[in-house]
Design a protein around this motif. Structure first.
Motif, short mmCIF file in Angstrom:
data_model
loop_
_atom_site.label_atom_id
_atom_site.label_comp_id
_atom_site.label_asym_id
_atom_site.label_seq_id
_atom_site.Cartn_x
_atom_site.Cartn_y
_atom_site.Cartn_z
N GLY A 45 -1.14 15.60 -0.65
CA GLY A 45 -1.17 16.97 -0.12
C GLY A 45 0.17 17.68 -0.30
O GLY A 45 0.21 18.88 -0.53
N ILE A 46 1.25 16.92 -0.22
CA ILE A 46 2.58 17.50 -0.42
C ILE A 46 2.85 17.73 -1.90
O ILE A 46 3.37 18.76 -2.31
CB ILE A 46 3.66 16.57 0.19
CG1 ILE A 46 3.50 16.52 1.71
CG2 ILE A 46 5.06 17.04 -0.20
CD1 ILE A 46 4.30 15.41 2.37
N ASP A 47 2.49 16.73 -2.72
CA ASP A 47 2.75 16.78 -4.17
C ASP A 47 1.51 16.29 -4.92
O ASP A 47 1.37 15.10 -5.18
CB ASP A 47 3.97 15.93 -4.51
CG ASP A 47 4.33 15.98 -5.98
OD1 ASP A 47 3.63 16.66 -6.76
OD2 ASP A 47 5.33 15.34 -6.35
N PRO A 48 0.61 17.20 -5.29
CA PRO A 48 -0.63 16.82 -5.95
C PRO A 48 -0.43 16.11 -7.30
O PRO A 48 -1.34 15.47 -7.80
CB PRO A 48 -1.37 18.14 -6.15
CG PRO A 48 -0.79 19.06 -5.14
CD PRO A 48 0.65 18.64 -4.98
N SER A 49 0.75 16.20 -7.88
CA SER A 49 0.99 15.53 -9.16
C SER A 49 1.70 14.19 -9.00
O SER A 49 2.09 13.57 -9.99
CB SER A 49 1.83 16.45 -10.07
OG SER A 49 3.11 16.64 -9.51
N TYR A 50 1.84 13.71 -7.76
CA TYR A 50 2.53 12.45 -7.49
C TYR A 50 1.60 11.28 -7.79
O TYR A 50 0.86 10.81 -6.93
CB TYR A 50 3.02 12.45 -6.04
CG TYR A 50 3.93 11.31 -5.66
CD1 TYR A 50 4.76 10.68 -6.58
CD2 TYR A 50 3.96 10.86 -4.36
CE1 TYR A 50 5.60 9.65 -6.22
CE2 TYR A 50 4.81 9.81 -3.98
CZ TYR A 50 5.62 9.22 -4.92
OH TYR A 50 6.45 8.18 -4.55
N SER A 51 1.64 10.80 -9.01
CA SER A 51 0.68 9.81 -9.48
C SER A 51 0.80 8.47 -8.73
O SER A 51 -0.19 7.76 -8.55
CB SER A 51 0.84 9.57 -10.98
OG SER A 51 2.15 9.12 -11.29
N LYS A 52 1.99 8.14 -8.28
CA LYS A 52 2.18 6.88 -7.56
C LYS A 52 1.32 6.85 -6.29
O LYS A 52 0.79 5.80 -5.91
CB LYS A 52 3.65 6.68 -7.22
CG LYS A 52 3.98 5.30 -6.73
CD LYS A 52 5.49 5.16 -6.60
CE LYS A 52 5.90 3.72 -6.45
NZ LYS A 52 7.35 3.56 -6.44
N ALA A 53 1.20 7.98 -5.63
CA ALA A 53 0.38 8.04 -4.41
C ALA A 53 -1.09 7.79 -4.73
O ALA A 53 -1.78 7.11 -3.97
CB ALA A 53 0.55 9.40 -3.72
N TYR A 54 -1.56 8.31 -5.86
CA TYR A 54 -2.96 8.06 -6.26
C TYR A 54 -3.15 6.58 -6.55
O TYR A 54 -4.13 5.97 -6.12
CB TYR A 54 -3.33 8.88 -7.51
CG TYR A 54 -3.45 10.36 -7.27
CD1 TYR A 54 -4.62 10.91 -6.74
CD2 TYR A 54 -2.41 11.21 -7.59
CE1 TYR A 54 -4.74 12.26 -6.54
CE2 TYR A 54 -2.52 12.58 -7.39
CZ TYR A 54 -3.69 13.11 -6.87
OH TYR A 54 -3.80 14.45 -6.67
N GLY A 55 -2.22 6.00 -7.28
CA GLY A 55 -2.32 4.58 -7.61
C GLY A 55 -2.25 3.70 -6.38
O GLY A 55 -3.01 2.74 -6.24
N ARG A 56 -1.35 4.02 -5.48
CA ARG A 56 -1.20 3.22 -4.27
C ARG A 56 -2.44 3.35 -3.39
O ARG A 56 -2.85 2.39 -2.75
CB ARG A 56 0.05 3.67 -3.52
CG ARG A 56 0.38 2.79 -2.34
CD ARG A 56 1.82 2.87 -1.97
NE ARG A 56 2.64 2.07 -2.88
CZ ARG A 56 3.92 2.30 -3.13
NH1 ARG A 56 4.55 3.29 -2.52
NH2 ARG A 56 4.58 1.53 -3.95
N MET A 57 -3.04 4.52 -3.36
CA MET A 57 -4.25 4.72 -2.54
C MET A 57 -5.37 3.82 -3.08
O MET A 57 -6.14 3.27 -2.31
CB MET A 57 -4.69 6.17 -2.53
CG MET A 57 -5.82 6.42 -1.59
SD MET A 57 -6.14 8.16 -1.17
CE MET A 57 -5.93 9.02 -2.68
N GLY A 58 -5.42 3.66 -4.39
CA GLY A 58 -6.45 2.80 -4.99
C GLY A 58 -6.24 1.37 -4.61
O GLY A 58 -7.14 0.61 -4.33
#
Length: 165
Positions: free
Chosen positions: A152-165
């Protein structure tokens, strides 16, 4: 009884995080250690019982009940402008959290990242790092929530997407 064990586990988890904060006198630390031992004995739980973890920490639950909105639930529409001192202190706390992660002291890491978030809630890295610590503790709901906040803060922060997975 399962709910009582989960509550006792949450209290023990909170007390552990207070111990890791390092701002207590030796007497206070000893008192907390005794309290933890008493709760563990009385309810038959320990920090190894990660299956008892709930999705929110005790302070987050308390904040929700008393009506104070937790820092991590702010929306992007709320401007956050921390002072230079707050930014510097938040970075120091993040570094301490990173050190605690390396030492596999995940509860302390959650505490340090949480303090960094309080000072600078607009930094997606702090949420993503806390998500990693939550994941190591088996608190997957907390990890997902923090990853969502980071995105939500940084929609392009790919690490957050990976970590969520």
């Amino acid at each position: 009884m399962a709910d009582q064990k989960r509550l006792a586990f949450s209290i023990i988890q909170f007390l552990h995080s207070q111990l890791q904060g390092g701002s207590m006198s030796p007497d206070a630390q000893e008192s907390l250690e005794v309290a933890i031992q008493c709760l563990e004995t009385a309810f038959g739980v320990s920090m190894e019982d990660q299956s008892l973890a709930v999705s929110q920490t005790l302070p987050e639950i308390f904040e929700a009940v008393v009506g104070k909105e937790p820092e991590h639930s702010r929306t992007n529409s709320e401007p956050v402008t921390p002072s230079e001192d707050d930014v510097a202190e938040a970075e120091r706390l993040k570094t301490e959290g990173n050190d605690q992660m390396k030492a596999e002291n995940f509860e302390a890491a959650v505490s340090f990242y949480g303090k960094a978030i309080e000072l600078n809630p607009a930094n997606a890295v702090y949420f993503c790092n806390r998500a990693a610590a939550y994941s190591k503790l088996g608190n997957y709901a907390g990890a997902v929530r923090d990853c969502e906040r980071a995105i939500g803060i940084d929609p392009s922060y790919s690490k957050a997407y990976g970590r969520m997975g």
